[in-house]
Design an enzyme around this catalytic site. Structure first.
Site, PDB file in Angstrom:
ATOM      1  N   SER A  80       0.817  -1.223   0.000  1.00 21.23           N
ATOM      2  CA  SER A  80       0.000   0.000   0.000  1.00 21.23           C
ATOM      3  C   SER A  80       0.846   1.266   0.000  1.00 21.23           C
ATOM      4  O   SER A  80       0.390   2.325  -0.405  1.00 21.23           O
ATOM      5  CB  SER A  80      -0.953   0.008   1.196  1.00 21.23           C
ATOM      6  N   LYS A 115      14.921  -9.393  11.750  1.00 18.80           N
ATOM      7  CA  LYS A 115      15.683  -9.327  10.497  1.00 18.80           C
ATOM      8  C   LYS A 115      16.849 -10.315  10.508  1.00 18.80           C
ATOM      9  O   LYS A 115      17.166 -10.922   9.488  1.00 18.80           O
ATOM     10  CB  LYS A 115      16.166  -7.887  10.231  1.00 18.80           C
TER      11      LYS A 115
END
Length: 247
Positions: free
Chosen positions: A14, A150
């Site tokens: 988005s 991560k």
């Protein structure tokens, strides 16, 4: 009937890196599906079909991947980009909050990977591109749980790449540095802030905000993502932008 064009599915499309990547895939000649938790407020993007997807829900993940296969008959590239930031000292967030960050950033990627692998293996072809970060390799005080997700993505991706490459599928990593997105504004804030960390937390917030403001354009990261998807002999890791390369 499978479409002749390759198909890319980009999560978290988005805004920011995901939106830039979706646009770059359209330009590279792909059919593109972008996802967002709630697509009703998402501005349309030429050539991109938007689907609702919550990566923390097994059901939502399997439904979204099913719809892509149903509509296009194939899925060539998955970009696992959906994620959240998390701020504050490690001691300031509850375990439940840390688990929430992992559920979105790490297990969301795991759910997506498990959902697409059977289709890619059957086709003998496919690439899963995981958006890591330079913080998958270096420490990040005041962002410990984010950096941990991560680091986890790095280890998971490398390991799964070894398992699936003999079936024609690759799992690759793109590692951006600071990128101009709404990342810092949308980060999960600590649910148990402690006065002892307030000054340093405030200093860190300033460093992060400046890093974001001076960061790379999301288009630079998008370019690295498309390269990972299309290079005939892909690298395991693609850094995105000069700062990430230096790190």
């Amino acid at each position: 009937m499978a479409t002749a064009k390759p198909v890319a599915l980009v999560t978290g499309a988005s805004s920011g890196i995901g939106r830039a990547a979706a646009a770059a895939f359209v330009e590279a000649g792909f059919e593109v599906v972008g996802t967002s938790r709630n697509t009703s407020g998402v501005a349309p993007l030429d050539g991109v079909t938007f689907l609702d997807l919550d990566v923390t829900s097994d059901e939502s993940v399997s439904m979204a991947v099913g719809r892509v296969i149903e509509r296009f008959g194939r899925l060539d590239v998955l970009v696992n980009n959906a994620g959240t930031g998390a701020a504050g000292a490690a001691e300031e967030s509850s375990v439940a909050q840390d688990q929430r960050v992992f559920d979105i950033n790490f297990f969301g990627l795991v759910r997506m990977t498990k959902a697409v692998l059977p289709h890619m293996r059957a086709a003998g072809n496919g690439r899963i591109i995981n958006i890591s970060s330079v913080l998958g390799l270096v420490p990040a005080p005041y962002m410990a749980s984010y950096a941990a997700t991560k680091h986890a993505i790095e280890g998971y991706s490398e390991s799964v790449d070894h398992e699936v490459r003999e079936h024609g599928v690759r799992v690759l990593l793109v590692e951006p540095g600071y990128t101009r997105t709404g990342f810092d504004a949308n980060a999960i804030q600590p649910d148990a802030p402690l006065p002892i960390y307030a000054v340093q937390r405030h200093v860190f917030d300033g460093v992060l905000a400046r890093g974001m403001a001076d960061g790379d354009d999301p288009a630079i990261v998008a370019k690295a993502i498309v390269a990972a998807a299309t290079d005939p002999k892909p690298k395991l890791r693609y850094t995105a932008g000069p700062a990430a390369g230096r790190v």
